[in-house]
Design a protein around this motif. Structure first.
Motif, PDB file in Angstrom:
ATOM      1  N   ALA A   1     -34.320  50.359  15.501  1.00 47.17           N
ATOM      2  CA  ALA A   1     -34.394  51.187  14.298  1.00 47.17           C
ATOM      3  C   ALA A   1     -35.300  50.557  13.252  1.00 47.17           C
ATOM      4  CB  ALA A   1     -32.991  51.410  13.730  1.00 47.17           C
ATOM      5  N   GLU A   2     -35.247  49.222  13.139  1.00 47.33           N
ATOM      6  CA  GLU A   2     -36.105  48.532  12.179  1.00 47.33           C
ATOM      7  C   GLU A   2     -37.574  48.599  12.594  1.00 47.33           C
ATOM      8  OE1 GLU A   2     -32.883  45.188  10.571  1.00 47.33           O
ATOM      9  OE2 GLU A   2     -34.119  44.786  12.340  1.00 47.33           O
ATOM     10  N   LEU A   3     -37.862  48.484  13.888  1.00 50.89           N
ATOM     11  CA  LEU A   3     -39.241  48.618  14.357  1.00 50.89           C
ATOM     12  C   LEU A   3     -39.774  50.003  14.051  1.00 50.89           C
ATOM     13  CD1 LEU A   3     -39.220  46.874  17.854  1.00 50.89           C
ATOM     14  CD2 LEU A   3     -40.211  46.014  15.730  1.00 50.89           C
ATOM     15  N   ARG A   4     -38.963  50.996  14.304  1.00 50.18           N
ATOM     16  CA  ARG A   4     -39.361  52.379  14.038  1.00 50.18           C
ATOM     17  C   ARG A   4     -39.663  52.570  12.555  1.00 50.18           C
ATOM     18  NH1 ARG A   4     -37.468  57.901  16.063  1.00 50.18           N
ATOM     19  NH2 ARG A   4     -37.425  59.181  14.185  1.00 50.18           N
ATOM     20  N   ALA A   5     -38.775  52.065  11.683  1.00 49.46           N
ATOM     21  CA  ALA A   5     -38.959  52.221  10.237  1.00 49.46           C
ATOM     22  C   ALA A   5     -40.205  51.475   9.759  1.00 49.46           C
ATOM     23  CB  ALA A   5     -37.717  51.711   9.498  1.00 49.46           C
ATOM     24  N   THR A   6     -40.447  50.289  10.305  1.00 51.27           N
ATOM     25  CA  THR A   6     -41.627  49.513   9.921  1.00 51.27           C
ATOM     26  C   THR A   6     -42.903  50.237  10.334  1.00 51.27           C
ATOM     27  OG1 THR A   6     -40.379  47.452  10.133  1.00 51.27           O
ATOM     28  CG2 THR A   6     -42.784  47.279  10.154  1.00 51.27           C
ATOM     29  N   LEU A   7     -42.899  50.802  11.521  1.00 52.04           N
ATOM     30  CA  LEU A   7     -44.066  51.553  12.005  1.00 52.04           C
ATOM     31  C   LEU A   7     -44.416  52.686  11.047  1.00 52.04           C
ATOM     32  CD1 LEU A   7     -45.843  52.061  14.792  1.00 52.04           C
ATOM     33  CD2 LEU A   7     -44.336  54.044  14.905  1.00 52.04           C
ATOM     34  N   LEU A   8     -43.421  53.479  10.668  1.00 48.41           N
ATOM     35  CA  LEU A   8     -43.664  54.638   9.808  1.00 48.41           C
ATOM     36  C   LEU A   8     -44.062  54.211   8.400  1.00 48.41           C
ATOM     37  CD1 LEU A   8     -40.704  56.931  10.979  1.00 48.41           C
ATOM     38  CD2 LEU A   8     -43.114  57.081  11.632  1.00 48.41           C
ATOM     39  N   ALA A   9     -43.433  53.160   7.909  1.00 49.64           N
ATOM     40  CA  ALA A   9     -43.748  52.696   6.549  1.00 49.64           C
ATOM     41  C   ALA A   9     -45.167  52.153   6.455  1.00 49.64           C
ATOM     42  CB  ALA A   9     -42.743  51.622   6.124  1.00 49.64           C
ATOM     43  N   GLY A  10     -45.701  51.632   7.562  1.00 46.66           N
ATOM     44  CA  GLY A  10     -47.024  51.037   7.537  1.00 46.66           C
ATOM     45  C   GLY A  10     -48.158  51.992   7.840  1.00 46.66           C
ATOM     46  N   ALA A  11     -47.860  53.273   8.043  1.00 42.72           N
ATOM     47  CA  ALA A  11     -48.906  54.247   8.371  1.00 42.72           C
ATOM     48  C   ALA A  11     -49.850  54.458   7.191  1.00 42.72           C
ATOM     49  CB  ALA A  11     -48.282  55.577   8.775  1.00 42.72           C
ATOM     50  N   PHE A  12     -51.113  54.740   7.512  1.00 48.54           N
ATOM     51  CA  PHE A  12     -52.113  55.003   6.481  1.00 48.54           C
ATOM     52  C   PHE A  12     -52.054  56.469   6.099  1.00 48.54           C
ATOM     53  CE2 PHE A  12     -56.398  56.244   5.133  1.00 48.54           C
ATOM     54  CZ  PHE A  12     -56.646  55.290   4.146  1.00 48.54           C
ATOM     55  N   PRO A  13     -51.812  56.793   4.815  1.00 46.56           N
ATOM     56  CA  PRO A  13     -51.683  58.197   4.414  1.00 46.56           C
ATOM     57  C   PRO A  13     -52.970  58.986   4.671  1.00 46.56           C
ATOM     58  CG  PRO A  13     -50.871  56.724   2.699  1.00 46.56           C
ATOM     59  CD  PRO A  13     -51.596  55.868   3.701  1.00 46.56           C
ATOM     60  N   LEU A  14     -52.806  60.212   5.104  1.00 53.10           N
ATOM     61  CA  LEU A  14     -53.927  61.107   5.359  1.00 53.10           C
ATOM     62  C   LEU A  14     -53.794  62.345   4.477  1.00 53.10           C
ATOM     63  CD1 LEU A  14     -53.981  60.878   9.263  1.00 53.10           C
ATOM     64  CD2 LEU A  14     -55.670  59.895   7.706  1.00 53.10           C
ATOM     65  N   PRO A  15     -54.905  63.036   4.213  1.00 54.63           N
ATOM     66  CA  PRO A  15     -54.835  64.210   3.339  1.00 54.63           C
ATOM     67  C   PRO A  15     -54.189  65.426   3.988  1.00 54.63           C
ATOM     68  CG  PRO A  15     -57.080  63.890   4.132  1.00 54.63           C
ATOM     69  CD  PRO A  15     -56.299  62.679   4.556  1.00 54.63           C
ATOM     70  N   GLN A  16     -54.064  65.435   5.300  1.00 53.65           N
ATOM     71  CA  GLN A  16     -53.453  66.579   5.966  1.00 53.65           C
ATOM     72  C   GLN A  16     -51.961  66.680   5.644  1.00 53.65           C
ATOM     73  OE1 GLN A  16     -55.565  64.278   7.287  1.00 53.65           O
ATOM     74  NE2 GLN A  16     -56.095  64.822   9.396  1.00 53.65           N
ATOM     75  N   PRO A  17     -51.395  67.868   5.760  1.00 49.93           N
ATOM     76  CA  PRO A  17     -49.957  68.008   5.508  1.00 49.93           C
ATOM     77  C   PRO A  17     -49.131  67.224   6.517  1.00 49.93           C
ATOM     78  CG  PRO A  17     -50.884  70.039   6.410  1.00 49.93           C
ATOM     79  CD  PRO A  17     -52.039  69.159   6.076  1.00 49.93           C
ATOM     80  N   ALA A  18     -47.951  66.810   6.087  1.00 48.44           N
ATOM     81  CA  ALA A  18     -47.077  66.010   6.945  1.00 48.44           C
ATOM     82  C   ALA A  18     -46.701  66.745   8.221  1.00 48.44           C
ATOM     83  CB  ALA A  18     -45.820  65.615   6.176  1.00 48.44           C
ATOM     84  N   ARG A  19     -46.695  68.056   8.186  1.00 46.65           N
ATOM     85  CA  ARG A  19     -46.320  68.794   9.401  1.00 46.65           C
ATOM     86  C   ARG A  19     -47.335  68.560  10.519  1.00 46.65           C
ATOM     87  NH1 ARG A  19     -47.473  75.227   9.967  1.00 46.65           N
ATOM     88  NH2 ARG A  19     -49.725  75.064  10.204  1.00 46.65           N
ATOM     89  N   ASP A  20     -48.546  68.118  10.172  1.00 50.55           N
ATOM     90  CA  ASP A  20     -49.583  67.869  11.171  1.00 50.55           C
ATOM     91  C   ASP A  20     -49.717  66.397  11.553  1.00 50.55           C
ATOM     92  OD1 ASP A  20     -50.262  70.566  11.262  1.00 50.55           O
ATOM     93  OD2 ASP A  20     -51.758  70.362   9.662  1.00 50.55           O
ATOM     94  N   VAL A  21     -49.476  65.483  10.602  1.00 49.71           N
ATOM     95  CA  VAL A  21     -49.726  64.062  10.858  1.00 49.71           C
ATOM     96  C   VAL A  21     -48.540  63.166  10.537  1.00 49.71           C
ATOM     97  CG1 VAL A  21     -52.208  64.312  10.506  1.00 49.71           C
ATOM     98  CG2 VAL A  21     -50.742  63.713   8.558  1.00 49.71           C
TER      99      VAL A  21
END
Length: 439
Positions: A411-431
Motif C-alpha cells: 500500500a505504501e509503494l502504491r501511494a508513493t508511486l501516485l504521489a510522485g507522478a508528474f502532473p499533466l494538463p489533461q483531465p484526471a479521467r484520462d491520466v
C-alpha cells in the motif's frame, strides 16, 4: 455485498451487465471466505453438483494448465481462496442462488476470456489482431495528413535511452530494481533473447500444450520494457528496472487469448513466489456503468496484504476525441492500478480508455505507450503501442521504488508511486495522477 457480484451466465435470463462482445467459458469463478473455504465448496457440491475439486497451492505450476482445461474438474486455488468451477448448464442457476445465500462465498462470476492489450506498430507485421483491439494502421488512417505528420510528437534523442525512459526519468535514476521480483503475466517470453536471459528468475506456463516461449510477441516486449538491460545488445536502453528479477508467467496463449482462470493461476503463483509487482498488460472491455469484477478485486486486496502491487492496462478501445470507453477489466478494480497511455508529446494516446466508470474504473496513472521500442522474439526489437506498453513502465518504476524502500508495504509503494507522478494538463479521467516518475 452488492448482489451484482453474483452474475448469471449470459445465456440465461437475468445475466450480468456484461460488455458487448464479451466471451465466456461456461465456468464460474468463486471467491471464498479464507477462513471457511471448505464450507463454501461443500455448499456448491451439494446444491449445484459442481465437478470434483482439485486443490492447487500457489507455488505449484506444473499441472495447473491441464487441470484448468479439464471439463471434469473444478480447480481450487487454496492460497487465494478462489476456485474455477465446472457446472452443468442446468445447474448454473442453482450455483448462483447458493452463492448468494452462503456466507462463506464472497462472489461468484462467469469466467471470461481476456485479451492481450496490444496495438502493433505499422513497421511490424501483426501475428494477430483481436476483436476488441485495433491496429495502428487503422488509427493513422483516421487522422488527417497533417495530424499524421505530427502523430509521433516532438523529437527525442534516443541514442542512449528510449523516449519513454527519458520521460519517466528512469535513465537518470539511481535505482535499478536490484533483486526485486516482478511477475509479468502475459504471452510468455523469448527465453533465448540475449537481452533477457539474465533477468528471468523463473517461468511457468498456465496454457495447456504451450511452453512459456512467446510466439505472439507481446510478453517479450513487455518484459523488455520492465527489466531489459542497461546495455542491450543493440540500440538504446529500453528497460526501466535492469536489475529486477522477472517471473514470466504465460497466461495468454499463442493467439493472445486467455481465461480468468489462467490469469488467477498466474497471480496465485506470482504472489507465492514473492513478487513485489504483478504486471498485466491484458484485459477485456466493459460497458459504461458496469461494476468492476469482485473476484479480481478481492484477489488484488489479498495480494496487497501479502506485499504485492498489481498494475494492469486500461485498454485500447478509444477513438479520441470522439469516443472514449471505460477502463477495461481487471484494471477497473479499485485495488489494481489502471495505466493509461501517452504519446511522444505526452498527450493522451488516441486509443487509451478513460475513467468513465467510478468505483475503481478510474485511470490511476499514465506512462509512455506509443512508439515504444523493446525486445521481441527471435532476438530482435520492434516498436509497439498500446496501454500494454505503458503498463510495464509503471511496473518497472514500482520495482525501483521497492528497491529504494525495501521495508515499505504494498500500500505504501502504491501511494508513493501516485504521489510522485508528474502532473499533466489533461483531465484526471484520462491520466490519473499524471506521468509516472522514477525515484
Amino acid at each position: 455485498m452488492d448482489r451484482r457480484a453474483f452474475g448469471e451466465h449470459p445465456n440465461r435470463p437475468g445475466g450480468p451487465p456484461a460488455g458487448q462482445g464479451a466471451e465466456y467459458t461456461g465456468r464460474y469463478v468463486i471467491l471464498l471466505d479464507p477462513s471457511n473455504q471448505e464450507s463454501g465448496l461443500n455448499a456448491l457440491r451439494s446444491a449445484a453438483d459442481i465437478a470434483p475439486v482439485e486443490r492447487v497451492r500457489g507455488a505449484e505450476s506444473a499441472n495447473v494448465a491441464g487441470l484448468l482445461d479439464r471439463p471434469d474438474v473444478s480447480v481450487h486455488f487454496e492460497n487465494l481462496a478462489a476456485a474455477v468451477v465446472e457446472v452443468r448448464p442446468e445447474q448454473r442457476h442453482a450455483l448462483v442462488t447458493t452463492a448468494e445465500a452462503e456466507n462463506s462465498i464472497l462472489a461468484a462470476e462467469p469466467e471470461r476470456i481476456v485479451y492481450a492489450s496490444q496495438i502493433m506498430a505499422p513497421d511490424r507485421a501483426p501475428t494477430a489482431f483481436l476483436p476488441s483491439y485495433r491496429s495502428d494502421e487503422e488509427v493513422v488512417a483516421r487522422l488527417s495528413k497533417a495530424e499524421a505528420a505530427t502523430f509521433q510528437g516532438p523529437a527525442w534523442d534516443e541514442q542512449k535511452a528510449t523516449w519513454g525512459l527519458q520521460a519517466i526519468r528512469a535513465n537518470i535514476s539511481g535505482m535499478t530494481g536490484r533483486g526485486v521480483k516482478i511477475a509479468v503475466l502475459d504471452t510468455g517470453v523469448d527465453t533465448d533473447h540475449p537481452d533477457l536471459v539474465g533477468c528471468i528468475e523463473e517461468t511457468a506456463s498456465f496454457v495447456l500444450g504451450e511452453s512459456v516461449e512467446d510466439v505472439f510477441g507481446h510478453g517479450t516486449h513487455c518484459i523488455g520494457t520492465t527489466a531489459g538491460p542497461a546495455k542491450p545488445q543493440q540500440g538504446p536502453r529500453y528497460g526501466v528496472a535492469p536489475e529486477a528479477r522477472v517471473l514470466a508467467g504465460k497466461v495468454l496463449g499463442n493467439n493472445g487469448r486467455g481465461t480468468d482462470g489462467q490469469i488467477l493461476a498466474g497471480m496465485d503463483w506470482a504472489v507465492a513466489r514473492g513478487a513485489r509487482v504483478i504486471s498485466m498488460s491484458l484485459g477485456a472491455p466493459v460497458q459504461p456503468g458496469e461494476l468492476f469484477p469482485q473476484t479480481y478485486e478481492i484477489v488484488a486486496l489479498r495480494a496487497l496484504e501479502r506485499g504485492t502491487v498489481i498494475v494492469a492496462a486500461a485498454g485500447n478501445e478509444a477513438d479520441r476525441p470522439g469516443f472514449v470507453p471505460p477502463v477495461g477489466r481487471p484494471a477497473n478494480c479499485p485495488s489494481i492500478l489502471a495505466v493509461g497511455a501517452l504519446d511522444r508529446g505526452l498527450r493522451t494516446a488516441v486509443f487509451s480508455c478513460g475513467g468513465i466508470n467510478g468505483q475503481g474504473g478510474e485511470v490511476d496513472i499514465a506512462a509512455p505507450g506509443v512508439d515504444v521500442h523493446s525486445s521481441v522474439p527471435g532476438g530482435g526489437y520492434a516498436r509497439f503501442m498500446g496501454t500494454s506498453m505503458a503498463t510495464p513502465h509503471v511496473a518497472g518504476v514500482l520495482a525501483l521504488l521497492a528497491q529504494a524502500n525495501p521495508d515499505a508495504s504494498a500500500a505504501e509503494l502504491r501511494a508513493t508511486l501516485l504521489a510522485g507522478a508528474f502532473p499533466l494538463p489533461q483531465p484526471a479521467r484520462d491520466v490519473g495522477a499524471g506521468l509516472v516518475q522514477a525515484p
